[in-house]
Every structure is written in structure tokens, then in C-alpha cells.
Design an enzyme around this catalytic site. Structure first.
Site, short mmCIF file in Angstrom:
data_model
loop_
_atom_site.label_atom_id
_atom_site.label_comp_id
_atom_site.label_asym_id
_atom_site.label_seq_id
_atom_site.Cartn_x
_atom_site.Cartn_y
_atom_site.Cartn_z
N ARG A 143 -13.63 -8.77 2.09
CA ARG A 143 -12.23 -8.54 1.73
C ARG A 143 -11.44 -9.85 1.90
O ARG A 143 -10.59 -10.19 1.10
CB ARG A 143 -11.61 -7.45 2.62
CG ARG A 143 -12.14 -6.04 2.38
CD ARG A 143 -11.72 -5.49 1.03
NE ARG A 143 -10.28 -5.45 0.85
CZ ARG A 143 -9.48 -4.42 1.18
NH1 ARG A 143 -10.02 -3.33 1.69
NH2 ARG A 143 -8.19 -4.47 0.96
N GLN A 161 -10.23 -3.84 -2.91
CA GLN A 161 -11.53 -3.41 -2.37
C GLN A 161 -12.64 -3.73 -3.37
O GLN A 161 -13.71 -4.20 -3.00
CB GLN A 161 -11.50 -1.91 -2.07
CG GLN A 161 -12.81 -1.38 -1.51
CD GLN A 161 -13.17 -1.99 -0.16
OE1 GLN A 161 -12.35 -2.01 0.74
NE2 GLN A 161 -14.38 -2.52 -0.03
N CYS A 163 -16.43 1.62 1.13
CA CYS A 163 -15.19 0.85 1.30
C CYS A 163 -14.73 0.86 2.76
O CYS A 163 -14.00 -0.04 3.18
CB CYS A 163 -14.10 1.41 0.39
SG CYS A 163 -13.84 3.19 0.59
N ARG A 210 0.87 -1.18 0.00
CA ARG A 210 0.00 0.00 0.00
C ARG A 210 0.90 1.21 0.00
O ARG A 210 1.73 1.38 0.89
CB ARG A 210 -0.92 0.01 1.22
CG ARG A 210 -1.58 1.36 1.45
CD ARG A 210 -2.64 1.34 2.50
NE ARG A 210 -3.82 0.63 2.03
CZ ARG A 210 -5.02 0.68 2.62
NH1 ARG A 210 -5.19 1.43 3.69
NH2 ARG A 210 -6.04 -0.01 2.15
N HIS A 216 -7.75 0.89 -6.17
CA HIS A 216 -7.86 -0.01 -5.01
C HIS A 216 -8.54 -1.31 -5.48
O HIS A 216 -9.70 -1.58 -5.14
CB HIS A 216 -8.66 0.69 -3.90
CG HIS A 216 -8.51 0.07 -2.55
ND1 HIS A 216 -7.72 -1.05 -2.30
CD2 HIS A 216 -9.07 0.40 -1.34
CE1 HIS A 216 -7.80 -1.36 -1.02
NE2 HIS A 216 -8.59 -0.50 -0.42
N ASP A 236 -17.34 7.01 -0.87
CA ASP A 236 -15.98 6.91 -0.29
C ASP A 236 -15.79 8.15 0.57
O ASP A 236 -16.60 9.09 0.52
CB ASP A 236 -14.97 6.87 -1.45
CG ASP A 236 -13.51 6.70 -1.01
OD1 ASP A 236 -13.27 6.37 0.16
OD2 ASP A 236 -12.61 6.92 -1.86
#
Ligand code: CP
Ligand code: NVA
Length: 325
Positions: free
Chosen positions: A308, A148, A280, A118, A145, A240
Site C-alpha cells: 500500500r 488497494q 485486502c 474515505r 477501493h 474480502d
């Protein structure tokens, strides 16, 4: 009770050795198979059937930014698949004293079977992937991402039994999440309606790419500044955070610009009772979403977070497990 036939390699997408930096790294059929495999892996887990194709494998994890879900779901996921996670704090690696990312990638490839990172710069991830001889997975960059999205798609697939043709309204920032949604909709033939404040639209080059692909997949990418228009008749409403990691200096300005884009009870009423709410996470309650929506009956956010684990197990198996013919 019949168990999913996960011993059949044909059920796995043929992705061994590939990187996952963005969803567009995959073909539409590989992406669909990944989501289906995620559901099968989840079923095995619910039945407590051991599934350990990555026994003896190690996944290195490097976080340049904070994380709860990505950190824990990858660590637990590789453990459940029979392998182990090795979390590397970048401030204690020789990278902190100037060793190049490329050399670090080459060296780590001598020891581990995959690297999840990340970081901010997507270019940095691409450099790591270029140098490493093991698969590199994007655990979030400023641009994308993908992990996700795998969980988001699994959540919608469980709910609807299909992805193609679903209408998704994305309300808020043209962020890494919006970018990954453009890729998902374009690849899988979904209808994506993005409502952002003026000046916060997603990258026009990516939108043009998505529209060209969507024209072939049966999907669509529609941009507007009107959240009500975007959510009307949508199968899912997605948002988001307004201030992504690294944008903290813009907080006040962003909160002012995004205030009309809050997902609240009135907006969900426009979407209709069958629409689900996705986020998310982490959420900033009272900003991009109100408590009554986040905790309300249309919200799937905690199942989505749980997915996830399953979606990434499917990804890890597909990238890291040797295929047996
Ligand atoms: N959604 C997500 O990536 O969460 P974390 O930042 O907690 O990993
Ligand atoms: N856009 C957010 C996503 C967090 C999962 C960020 O980059 O901070």
C-alpha cells in the site's frame, strides 16, 4: 549497483492534477506505469535513496470510516516523499455543523495540495472532487477501493513480472473490492473469475462495462456461484470480508450465505500450489479465510499490505508532483 532512473519525468504517468476515484479514471498504460513506478519507488526505499519530489506538499486526509492501512500508509508515504499529512476528523470540521462538502473542498484547496477521503457514498467523493481544485483520492467508498488495487497489482507484478494474462479468482462478496477488480481486469487484460453467493453478485452495469472493455484488452470477467470452478488453475485467489463497513446489521444473514465461500486449505488445493492468496485485510479469521491459508506459504497478504505504501507513493507523486520537462 544501478539505480532506477526516477529523475526522468518520462517514467511518471502524466496524471498531474487528476483525481483518483476509481481505476477507470486511468488508461491501461497509465495504470501499468503506476504499478511499475510503485516497484521503482519500493526499490529506492529499500536502497535508502531519498526521493522527496513532494517536499513542502500537504495531503489532507478525511476518514468517515475506520482505517489502519490506508491511514498509516498515506501518512508515512507523503512524509517519505518530503511532504506532510494533515488528518482531519470530520466530527470536528464545520461540515459537522452543516458546511457543505463542496465548500469544504473549495476551502481545503486553498491550503493543501491533495485530499484523500474515505467515505460511504461514492457520489459524495465525486462531489468533493468536482468542487476541489486539487486532486482527490478515494481512500475507499462503498463502490470502489482503487488504492488497494494498486497495491494488489504491484504484489502480483512483483511475483509474475506481468499482469496481462494472469488469472485471478475472486471468492466472496461482490463488494467494492470485487468492483475494483473488475476494473483492473478489464483495463489490463486479466482473466477474472468471480464466485459469489446468489444475490451478492457485483453490479450488473459494471460487469457489462468490464466485459465490453475486456473484449478489447484480452481480459475476461466470468461470474459463477462455484468457488471451486473459480479457483481451478488460478494464479491468485482473492477474498474480502463478508460484512463490509456499514453492513453490520446484515452480519448473521451474510455469514450464513457466505459459509460455502470460505477460502480454506481444501479450496487452495483446488487452486494448485502455484496460486498465491491475497486479501485486502482486515481479515476475519475463521470466516472468509482460515488461519492455515492466511498464515500459510501461499499467502502474500502482509507483503500486499506493505505495498500500500509504495503503490500510493507512486500515485501521490503522479498526481501531485509538478512535471518538469
Ligand atoms: N485494506 C484497507 O483499506 O485497510 P484499512 O481499512 O485498514 O485502511
Ligand atoms: N469491503 C471492505 C473492504 C475493507 C478494506 C469494506 O468496505 O469494509
Amino acid at each position: 549497483m544501478s539505480l532506477p532512473s526516477l529523475s526522468m519525468p518520462a517514467d511518471w504517468p502524466a496524471l498531474t492534477g487528476l483525481d483518483c476515484l476509481r481505476l477507470a479514471d486511468f488508461s491501461p498504460s497509465d495504470l501499468t506505469q503506476l504499478v511499475r513506478l510503485g516497484r521503482e519507488v519500493k526499490q529506492l526505499s529499500a536502497l535508502k535513496v531519498p526521493f522527496e519530489p513532494l517536499r513542502g506538499s500537504t495531503l489532507a486526509m478525511i476518514f468517515d470510516k475506520p482505517s489502519t492501512r490506508t491511514r498509516v500508509s498515506f501518512a508515512v508515504g507523503i512524509h517519505e516523499l518530503g511532504g506532510q499529512a494533515l488528518e482531519l476528523d470530520p466530527s470536528t470540521l464545520q461540515m459537522a455543523r452543516g458546511e457543505s462538502l463542496e465548500d469544504t473542498g473549495r476551502v481545503l484547496s486553498q491550503f493543501v495540495d491533495g485530499i484523500m477521503m474515505r467515505t460511504g457514498s461514492h457520489e459524495k467523493l465525486a462531489q468533493l472532487a468536482e468542487a476541489a481544485s486539487v486532486p482527490v483520492v478515494n481512500g475507499l467508498s462503498d463502490d470502489f477501493h482503487p488504492c488497494q488495487l494498486l497495491a494488489d497489482l504491484l504484489t502480483l507484478y512483483e511475483r509474475h513480472g506481468r499482469l496481462t494474462g494472469l488469472a485471478v479468482a475472486y471468492v466472496g462478496d461482490g463488494s467494492n473490492m470485487a468492483n475494483s477488480w473488475i476494473e483492473a481486469a478489464a483495463l489490463l487484460g486479466m482473466g477474472l473469475r468471480l464466485a459469489t453467493p446468489p444475490g451478492y453478485e457485483p453490479d450488473p452495469t459494471l460487469v457489462a462495462w468490464g466485459r465490453a472493455l475486456a473484449a478489447r484488452s484480452g481480459g475476461s470477467i466470468h461470474l459463477s456461484h462455484d468457488p471451486r470452478e473459480a479457483v481451478c488453475g488460478a494464479d491468485a485467489v482473492y477474498t474480502d470480508v463478508w460484512v463490509s463497513m456499514g453492513q453490520e446489521a446484515e452480519q448473521a444473514e451474510r455469514e450464513a450465505a457466505f459459509a460455502p465461500y470460505q477460502v480454506n486449505r481444501l479450496l487452495m488445493q483446488v487452486a494448485g500450489p502455484d496460486a498465491v492468496f491475497l486479501h485486502c485485510l482486515p481479515a476475519h479469521r475463521g470466516l472468509e479465510v482460515t488461519d492455515d491459508v492466511l498464515d500459510g506459504p501461499q499467502s502474500l497478504v502482509f507483503e500486499q499490505a506493505g505495498n500500500r505504501l509504495h503503490a500510493q507513493k507512486a500515485l501521490l507523486v503522479s498526481l501531485l508532483a509538478p512535471r518538469v520537462r
